[in-house]
Design a protein around this motif. Structure first.
Motif, mmCIF file in Angstrom:
data_model
loop_
_atom_site.group_PDB
_atom_site.id
_atom_site.type_symbol
_atom_site.label_atom_id
_atom_site.label_comp_id
_atom_site.label_asym_id
_atom_site.label_seq_id
_atom_site.Cartn_x
_atom_site.Cartn_y
_atom_site.Cartn_z
ATOM 1 N N SER A 61 7.797 37.623 35.383
ATOM 2 C CA SER A 61 6.196 37.722 36.253
ATOM 3 C C SER A 61 6.167 39.044 35.647
ATOM 4 C CB SER A 61 7.225 37.671 37.884
ATOM 5 O OG SER A 61 5.518 38.731 38.463
ATOM 6 N N HIS A 62 4.916 39.665 35.304
ATOM 7 C CA HIS A 62 4.471 40.226 34.928
ATOM 8 C C HIS A 62 3.885 41.181 35.911
ATOM 9 C CE1 HIS A 62 6.596 38.811 30.995
ATOM 10 N NE2 HIS A 62 5.125 38.412 30.984
ATOM 11 N N ALA A 63 4.063 40.720 37.147
ATOM 12 C CA ALA A 63 2.636 40.690 38.369
ATOM 13 C C ALA A 63 2.724 42.725 37.974
ATOM 14 C CB ALA A 63 2.817 40.604 39.856
ATOM 15 N N CYS A 64 4.360 43.392 38.746
ATOM 16 C CA CYS A 64 5.292 43.949 38.705
ATOM 17 C C CYS A 64 3.970 44.970 40.554
ATOM 18 C CB CYS A 64 4.417 44.934 37.771
ATOM 19 S SG CYS A 64 5.531 46.876 38.202
ATOM 20 N N ASP A 65 3.516 45.875 39.821
ATOM 21 C CA ASP A 65 2.364 46.852 41.296
ATOM 22 C C ASP A 65 1.714 45.741 41.975
ATOM 23 O OD1 ASP A 65 1.141 46.972 39.418
ATOM 24 O OD2 ASP A 65 0.991 49.040 39.217
ATOM 25 N N ASP A 66 1.675 45.105 41.395
ATOM 26 C CA ASP A 66 0.247 43.867 41.921
ATOM 27 C C ASP A 66 0.947 42.882 43.253
ATOM 28 O OD1 ASP A 66 -1.480 42.243 42.971
ATOM 29 O OD2 ASP A 66 -2.445 41.847 40.441
ATOM 30 N N ALA A 67 0.600 43.244 44.806
ATOM 31 C CA ALA A 67 1.414 43.127 45.576
ATOM 32 C C ALA A 67 1.552 41.349 45.845
ATOM 33 C CB ALA A 67 1.701 43.627 47.082
ATOM 34 N N LYS A 68 0.139 40.945 45.736
ATOM 35 C CA LYS A 68 -0.254 39.934 46.146
ATOM 36 C C LYS A 68 0.121 38.488 44.806
ATOM 37 C CE LYS A 68 -4.447 36.800 46.650
ATOM 38 N NZ LYS A 68 -5.920 36.591 46.840
ATOM 39 N N GLN A 69 0.032 39.460 43.467
ATOM 40 C CA GLN A 69 0.290 38.654 42.312
ATOM 41 C C GLN A 69 2.010 38.312 42.083
ATOM 42 O OE1 GLN A 69 -2.116 36.808 39.784
ATOM 43 N NE2 GLN A 69 0.152 35.908 39.693
#
Length: 371
Positions: A61-69
């Motif tokens: 995953s590359h979402a990190c600080d994007d909680a929804k993603q």
């Protein structure tokens, strides 16, 4: 007049990993007759029009600080982990392996939730890396996994129709049959799931100009001795070099991230660049018998190439589009919901099940609360 218990007729536009996963999710929920309409399906020969077959791919995953993603990606990982378990429903499509990420920009990937996660000591980093991590993940053999989803969908009662959708209204008014017989389906379409990948940019009734291609090129080599994954990256500079082995013994070498590049075939000079970068990252790609006598070269890797190719990641400014709009249905029907689920960029596989869950929730809310 239809009974409240009559199955709803749902059409999914697009048979990439996102469209197929969403179709499976809806069909298996029950109470729906789902039809996938697409120009290309997983069992067709590879084409630039069908990006999902060209993906690496692995779940990182590359979402990190994007909680929804991140929640979407975590849900997808959990499903894939279960599918990949020994004796699992799709074990043959996956390879569980140790993954090492070298980060030239030192960013926090926020992957401490992954199995066996740890940070690497400084002495274990490759030149130029500020930070490194290791963890266990899954890689997927994309042709096999897409065929698994395709077969699973059909075996649960799903229907597929080959067709080129030029405008949403063709589906809403004519239903699946208009693409198969030239005549409108007798039963109206109750909802449309829109998952056309980069086609969302030009699909009439969507025309999403925030969608654009990010071209990715790969080389596939035969190297069954590679049973680990490695990546070195710099997010802002767009540097992504990766070694992704598959269960079958093939290894995907990449890659590139070229925004708004529509060139439909592999460039020889790019292949050379990929081989050079991957050899530097992973000298073990060269057969051990050669390395025992001399350092490996990119010509040693060229002799292992079984295929080269490229695909257009369906990137979208603002991220994945998950939402609902309403359009007028056929005469006497009222309005029909369009549920959007596209714009996953290079993360279609790693977010497929999580975004399918949200798409199903949006669908059910729309059907129970029509406008």
């Amino acid at each position: 007049m239809t009974s409240p218990n009559t199955p709803k007729n749902i059409v999914v536009i697009g048979a990439g990993v996102v469209g197929l996963t969403t179709a499976v999710k809806i069909q298996e929920k029950g109470g729906y007759n789902v039809t996938v309409i697409a120009e290309t399906f997983p069992t067709d020969p590879k084409t630039i029009k069908y990006t999902s077959l060209w993906a690496g791919g692995h779940h990182v995953s590359h979402a990190c600080d994007d909680a929804k993603q991140m929640a979407i990606d975590k849900e997808t990982f959990d499903v894939m982990w279960e599918l990949s378990a020994p004796g699992g429903a799709a074990e043959h499509c996956f390879l569980r392996l140790p993954q090492t990420d070298y980060l030239l920009d030192g960013r926090d990937e926020c992957l401490d939730w992954m199995p066996d996660f740890k940070k690497l000591p400084q002495e274990a980093l490759v030149p130029g890396a500020i930070l490194g991590t290791s963890f266990t993940t899954v890689t997927f053999d994309t042709p096999k996994y897409l065929s698994y989803l395709f077969a699973r969908f059909i075996s649960r009662g799903g229907t597929v129709v080959r067709g080129t959708v030029q405008h949403i209204t063709q589906v809403v008014e004519g239903g699946p049959s208009v693409f198969r017989t030239g005549k409108a389906s007798p039963d109206p379409v109750d909802a449309v799931i829109v998952s056309p990948g980069v086609g969302a940019r030009t699909l009439g009734g969507v025309d999403d100009q925030d969608v654009y291609p990010v071209r990715g090129q790969v080389a596939i080599i035969r190297a069954p001795w590679i049973t680990f994954g490695r990546t070195v990256s710099h997010a802002e500079k767009g540097i992504w070099t990766y070694v992704i082995p598959r269960r079958c013994g093939d290894v995907i070498l990449g890659g590139t991230k070229e925004e708004n590049d529509w060139y439909p075939a592999p460039r020889p000079e790019t292949t050379t660049d990929i081989l050079e970068r991957c050899l530097a990252l992973c000298p073990e790609l060269v057969p051990a018998a050669i390395r025992s006598e001399r350092p490996g070269t990119i010509d040693d890797l060229r002799s292992l190439i079984v295929e080269e190719g490229c695909g257009f990641r369906p990137q979208r400014k603002g991220g994945i589009r998950l939402g609902v709009e309403w359009v007028q249905g056929r005469d006497g029907q009222g309005k029909v919901p369009l549920v959007f689920n596209y714009g996953h960029g290079g993360g279609g596989y790693q977010s497929s099940w999580g975004s399918a869950t949200i798409a199903l929730e949006l669908l059910e809310k729309a059907l129970t609360s029509p406008v």
